[in-house]
Design an enzyme around this catalytic site. Sequence first.
Site, short mmCIF file in Angstrom:
data_model
loop_
_atom_site.label_atom_id
_atom_site.label_comp_id
_atom_site.label_asym_id
_atom_site.label_seq_id
_atom_site.Cartn_x
_atom_site.Cartn_y
_atom_site.Cartn_z
N ARG A 156 -9.68 14.12 12.97
CA ARG A 156 -9.50 15.14 11.93
C ARG A 156 -10.80 15.93 11.73
NH1 ARG A 156 -7.37 11.19 7.40
NH2 ARG A 156 -6.77 9.68 8.98
N ARG A 167 0.86 -1.18 0.00
CA ARG A 167 0.00 0.00 0.00
C ARG A 167 0.90 1.23 0.00
NH1 ARG A 167 -2.74 3.10 4.63
NH2 ARG A 167 -4.20 4.37 3.47
#
Length: 397
Positions: A240, A90
């Site tokens: 976030r 990834r």
Amino acid sequence: MTRRVLVLNAGSSSLKYRLLDGVSGVAEASGSVERIGEDSGTLTHSVGEQDHTEERRVADFEDALRSALGAFDRHGPPIDQDSLAAVGHRVVHGGDLFAEPVLVDDRLLDTVEDLVPLAPLHNPANLEGLRVAQRLFPDVPQVAVFDTAFHQTMPERAYTYAVPASWREEHRIRRYGFHGTSYAFVSRRAAELLGRAVEDTNLVVLHLGNGASAAAVRGGRSVDTSMGFTPLEGLVMGTRSGDVDPAIHGHLHRELGWSLDEIDRALYRESGLLGLSGANDFREVTRRRAVGDEAATLAFDVYAYRVRKYVGAYYAALGALDAVVLTGGVGQHSAELRAAALGGLERLGIVLDPARNEARATDARAVSADGSDVAVLVVPTDEEWEIARQALEVVEA
Ligand code: AMP
């Protein structure tokens, strides 16, 4: 030919891995090495029902991968180079250079290095993972699968910020989008559930995990997504903020003298559910809300409302919609969130079935009413399987 793929996900201080069949998705083993570079680290290796855990200092990524290979030796299954079709990695940021997975060579490593300024937290770790795996598996093809790749199909009007030309042209300031591997997997599975080719579907996909984003997917191709230049934009996440007015930065800097790094840190690590309620875990927010905690109630409401707004926006962007598809820990498991975000949208053709929505299940399924014009689907994502699948496609091409 073997279909066995070792998938590696190298994070800032952790290495996750899974050994699986890239076609069937069946895993032989998986594990993680956490707290790399700290005084004490943890290696967990799982085979079948058995978890093997070890505490010890793990100096760096090479040490981490060697430790993982040691666990394969001790606890099985054996993995020698000949038995692997590929190692799939990834990689978070491929900029606007990669719309497909690619075979790793020295030039690719240089290019990922060039992209470090775009993903200063993630790409260096991913790069280290690629280099270490090349050293330890020199005879196995290595494939990089980019989290941004799926969104490279976004039209210019969707990925362009209305900012000066020099920002866009010289500094690569544009929307990239993330969670692409998950969107690729989930869109295909959703099409299967709908009984159609993915090319014939219009989907709004909601990836609601610790990080969260939404995507508008037409014919299996991304046409818009809520994360932008960084994974900060868009939906409310664990820590976030998602969308905020960018002028807040200047205000805090001028009024309070905060540095840009401090402000960035607060928006990445101290905002979202955590900033609103004191808990970053959605389950905990739900628990507190159930006993009347006001901050948790507000956090839930802000989160759900943001998701709802994006569903509306992407419905309009697509012009027609076959399904809203939910995945990620929150999307898969929170019936309350699904009801809050998608309830009351009958006029848009979205009709939840309360019993289906609340039924406890882990498989891919519809939670909409039979007559709903737009299906609401819950589809567990599997990013490792998608990486393995794509890695196999590259080596078999
Ligand atoms: P992920 O990053 O996909 O593993 O998702 C993690 C998020 O999913 C965390 O905020 C969890 O609290 C949330 N989550 C996991 N299980 C549940 C559940 N049963 N109900 C609500 N949220 C959940």
